[in-house]
Motif scaffolding. Structure first.
Motif, mmCIF file in Angstrom:
data_model
loop_
_atom_site.group_PDB
_atom_site.id
_atom_site.type_symbol
_atom_site.label_atom_id
_atom_site.label_comp_id
_atom_site.label_asym_id
_atom_site.label_seq_id
_atom_site.Cartn_x
_atom_site.Cartn_y
_atom_site.Cartn_z
ATOM 1 N N ARG A 1 0.856 -1.193 0.000
ATOM 2 C CA ARG A 1 0.000 0.000 0.000
ATOM 3 C C ARG A 1 0.890 1.240 0.000
ATOM 4 O O ARG A 1 1.769 1.378 0.858
ATOM 5 C CB ARG A 1 -0.932 0.007 1.209
ATOM 6 C CG ARG A 1 -1.961 -1.112 1.198
ATOM 7 C CD ARG A 1 -2.832 -1.118 2.448
ATOM 8 N NE ARG A 1 -3.613 0.115 2.573
ATOM 9 C CZ ARG A 1 -4.470 0.339 3.579
ATOM 10 N NH1 ARG A 1 -4.637 -0.580 4.533
ATOM 11 N NH2 ARG A 1 -5.157 1.479 3.630
ATOM 12 N N LEU B 1 0.868 5.246 0.236
ATOM 13 C CA LEU B 1 0.032 6.369 0.663
ATOM 14 C C LEU B 1 0.813 7.673 0.577
ATOM 15 O O LEU B 1 1.926 7.779 1.127
ATOM 16 C CB LEU B 1 -0.464 6.172 2.095
ATOM 17 C CG LEU B 1 -1.424 5.009 2.352
ATOM 18 C CD1 LEU B 1 -0.662 3.773 2.812
ATOM 19 C CD2 LEU B 1 -2.468 5.400 3.401
ATOM 20 N N THR C 1 2.953 10.993 9.408
ATOM 21 C CA THR C 1 3.698 10.035 8.578
ATOM 22 C C THR C 1 4.637 9.181 9.409
ATOM 23 O O THR C 1 4.599 7.949 9.362
ATOM 24 C CB THR C 1 4.496 10.775 7.492
ATOM 25 O OG1 THR C 1 3.602 11.517 6.648
ATOM 26 C CG2 THR C 1 5.290 9.797 6.646
ATOM 27 N N PHE D 1 4.956 5.217 2.796
ATOM 28 C CA PHE D 1 4.373 6.525 3.075
ATOM 29 C C PHE D 1 5.240 7.596 2.422
ATOM 30 O O PHE D 1 6.456 7.611 2.600
ATOM 31 C CB PHE D 1 4.290 6.781 4.586
ATOM 32 C CG PHE D 1 3.307 5.911 5.300
ATOM 33 C CD1 PHE D 1 1.977 6.282 5.405
ATOM 34 C CD2 PHE D 1 3.711 4.704 5.875
ATOM 35 C CE1 PHE D 1 1.060 5.475 6.067
ATOM 36 C CE2 PHE D 1 2.807 3.893 6.536
ATOM 37 C CZ PHE D 1 1.478 4.276 6.628
ATOM 38 N N ALA E 1 1.430 7.055 -5.734
ATOM 39 C CA ALA E 1 0.607 6.423 -4.699
ATOM 40 C C ALA E 1 -0.662 5.827 -5.288
ATOM 41 O O ALA E 1 -1.075 6.157 -6.401
ATOM 42 C CB ALA E 1 0.255 7.449 -3.623
ATOM 43 N N GLU F 1 -3.137 5.585 -2.751
ATOM 44 C CA GLU F 1 -4.026 6.134 -1.733
ATOM 45 C C GLU F 1 -3.501 7.491 -1.272
ATOM 46 O O GLU F 1 -2.301 7.758 -1.335
ATOM 47 C CB GLU F 1 -4.128 5.209 -0.512
ATOM 48 C CG GLU F 1 -4.610 3.804 -0.793
ATOM 49 C CD GLU F 1 -4.627 2.949 0.459
ATOM 50 O OE1 GLU F 1 -5.184 3.416 1.474
ATOM 51 O OE2 GLU F 1 -4.080 1.838 0.431
ATOM 52 N N MET G 1 -3.664 9.986 2.142
ATOM 53 C CA MET G 1 -4.053 10.224 3.528
ATOM 54 C C MET G 1 -3.977 11.729 3.780
ATOM 55 O O MET G 1 -2.945 12.349 3.503
ATOM 56 C CB MET G 1 -3.135 9.481 4.506
ATOM 57 C CG MET G 1 -3.383 9.854 5.962
ATOM 58 S SD MET G 1 -2.187 9.124 7.105
ATOM 59 C CE MET G 1 -2.795 7.457 7.159
ATOM 60 N N SER H 1 -8.314 7.625 0.651
ATOM 61 C CA SER H 1 -8.748 6.494 1.472
ATOM 62 C C SER H 1 -8.851 6.828 2.951
ATOM 63 O O SER H 1 -9.616 6.206 3.687
ATOM 64 C CB SER H 1 -7.780 5.321 1.306
ATOM 65 O OG SER H 1 -6.494 5.659 1.831
ATOM 66 N N THR H 2 -8.073 7.834 3.403
ATOM 67 C CA THR H 2 -7.961 8.061 4.849
ATOM 68 C C THR H 2 -7.895 9.547 5.162
ATOM 69 O O THR H 2 -7.146 10.290 4.525
ATOM 70 C CB THR H 2 -6.694 7.378 5.405
ATOM 71 O OG1 THR H 2 -6.657 6.012 4.987
ATOM 72 C CG2 THR H 2 -6.669 7.448 6.916
ATOM 73 N N ARG I 1 -9.213 -0.749 1.647
ATOM 74 C CA ARG I 1 -8.986 0.445 0.842
ATOM 75 C C ARG I 1 -10.318 0.897 0.255
ATOM 76 O O ARG I 1 -10.950 0.160 -0.485
ATOM 77 C CB ARG I 1 -7.987 0.140 -0.282
ATOM 78 C CG ARG I 1 -7.714 1.283 -1.236
ATOM 79 C CD ARG I 1 -6.633 0.852 -2.203
ATOM 80 N NE ARG I 1 -6.349 1.881 -3.187
ATOM 81 C CZ ARG I 1 -6.874 1.944 -4.392
ATOM 82 N NH1 ARG I 1 -7.730 0.996 -4.785
ATOM 83 N NH2 ARG I 1 -6.547 2.902 -5.244
#
Length: 351
Positions: free
Chosen positions: A90, A92, A107, A219, A237, A239, A241, A275-276, A350
C-alpha cells in the motif's frame, strides 16, 4: 565528569534526568503485538504508596480519573492485537497543502507504529524541509544521496534507503536541502510527473530479486504545496491520507486539494483514491474542535478514522531527540492515539 566526557555523550542541551529519552531502552518495542501487560513503571522520584492509600485519595468522578479509565480501556483493546499484512504494498501520499496540520508527524508516527507491529514500512521524505528524516534519526545533510538524486539524477532508490536506528523494519529515503530546487529542475525533464513512481517500482523489483521481504506500506511525506513534488507523490501512490487540523482554516483548503486529486485521477493516475482522513491536534476542551470534527465526519463518513490525535507535548518534543513518539514516550496519550490510528488503517479495506 570532564567537559570532553560530557560532550561525548551527545546529550541534547535541554535533556533532563528521568526523561523519556533515558527510559526508552527499557520500554517494550512491540506494543500492538504484546501478549502480556507491561508492569507499571514509576519514576525514581515517586515515593512508595500503599494501594489502600491510593484508593482513599482517588476520586473516580474527577476528569483525570475518567481520562485514565478511558486510556486503560483503549490500551486493553490494542493488547495482543496482530495487524494483518496487506495483500499488496500500500502506497500512501500524506498530503495537505496547508502547513502545520501534522503531515510529517502523522507520517513518521503511523509508520513507526506499523513497523513496531512487525510490518515492513518505508517512509519517503519528499519534503525539502527534511523533518521526517530528522524524526526517524536518519542523516540528511547536503553531502549524502537523497530523494533529490533519485528524482533528478536517476540514482537507484536502493542506494539511498536508510534504516531507522530505533525501530526494526522501518526504512527511510531522506530529503536534503537540494530538494528545494527540484521543483524547477523537474520542469524540463521527460515524464516529470512519473519519476517517483518509476523509482518506487524499480526498488520494489530490486527487493524481490534480492530475496528481501516485501514492503507492506510506503508513506510519502509531501510538502505543504501542490507543486511537482506533490504531483509526483500522487502519481506514485494508490491512496491519499489527509491529516486535518481541527480548526476552521484547515477546512478552507480541503476543497482545493480534492480538486487537484480529481485532476490527477482523470489525467495521470486513475487508481488514486482518498482512502484516509485523520483528525489531528484535537482539543476536546473547545467547541470548535468538536464542530470541525463533526463536519468532516459528516462529509467523509467512510474516510475519516475513528482515532483522533490530540494536542500533545510529547508528540511535539519527540523530533528534538530525533525520535518518533513511539520510542520517545510510548506510554503517552499521543503514542496511544497513533497506535490506534495505525491499527485502524491496517485493518480497514482500501475505500
Amino acid at each position: 565528569m570532564t567537559s570532553s566526557e560530557a560532550a561525548s555523550q551527545r546529550i541534547p542541551p535541554f535533556m533532563t534526568l528521568g526523561s523519556a529519552r533515558s527510559n526508552v531502552i527499557n520500554q517494550p518495542k512491540m506494543v500492538v503485538r504484546s501478549n502480556q501487560e507491561t508492569p507499571g513503571a514509576v519514576s525514581r522520584e515517586t515515593k512508595d504508596i500503599t494501594v489502600g492509600a491510593m484508593d482513599d485519595d482517588f476520586d473516580d468522578n474527577s476528569p483525570i480519573a475518567s481520562q485514565l479509565v478511558s486510556e486503560t480501556r483503549r490500551r486493553e483493546k490494542l493488547l495482543g492485537r496482530s495487524l494483518p499484512r496487506p495483500k499488496h504494498t500500500r502506497i500512501l501520499a500524506v498530503a495537505n497543502q496547508k502547513g502545520g496540520v501534522g503531515k510529517t508527524t502523522t507520517t513518521v508516527n503511523i509508520a513507526a507504529a506499523l513497523a513496531s507491529a512487525g510490518l515492513n514500512v518505508l517512509v519517503i521524505d519528499n519534503d525539502p524541509q527534511g523533518n521526517a528524516s530528522t524524526a526517524l534519526g536518519v542523516p540528511h545533510h547536503a553531502e549524502i544521496d537523497s530523494i533529490y538524486d533519485v528524482l533528478i539524477n536517476d540514482v537507484p532508490m536502493a542506494e539511498v534507503v536508510a534504516t531507522c536506528p530505533d525501530i526494526d523494519k522501518l526504512y527511510c529515503v531522506p530529503a536534503t536541502i537540494h530538494l528545494a530546487g527540484a521543483e524547477i529542475e523537474l520542469v524540463s525533464l521527460v515524464a516529470r510527473e512519473q519519476r517517483l513512481r518509476r523509482a518506487i517500482d524499480t526498488y520494489v523489483k530490486y527487493r524481490e530479486n534480492n530475496n528481501l521481504e516485501r514492503l507492506d506500506f510506503i508513506f510519502i511525506d509531501c510538502p505543504p504545496s501542490l507543486g511537482l513534488l506533490t504531483v509526483n507523490a500522487f502519481c506514485a501512490a494508490n491512496e491519499v491520507m489527509i491529516p486535518i487540523q481541527c480548526e476552521y482554516y484547515a477546512l478552507e483548503g480541503l476543497s482545493q486539494l480534492l480538486k487537484n486529486i480529481e485532476m490527477i485521477q482523470k489525467h495521470l493516475n486513475s487508481d488514486l483514491v482518498v482512502s484516509t482522513i485523520l483528525l489531528t491536534m484535537y482539543d476536546g476542551r473547545t467547541n470548535l474542535a468538536a464542530h470541525v470534527a463533526a463536519d468532516v465526519r459528516e462529509h467523509f463518513p467512510k474516510q475519516v478514522l475513528r482515532a483522533m490525535i490530540p494536542r500533545s507535548v510529547r508528540i511535539s518534543e519527540a523530533p528534538s531527540y530525533q525520535q518518533t513518539v513511539m520510542t520517545y514516550d510510548r506510554s503517552s496519550t499521543g503514542a496511544l492515539s497513533y497506535l490506534e490510528a495505525a491499527a485502524e488503517l491496517a485493518e480497514r479495506p482500501r475505500t
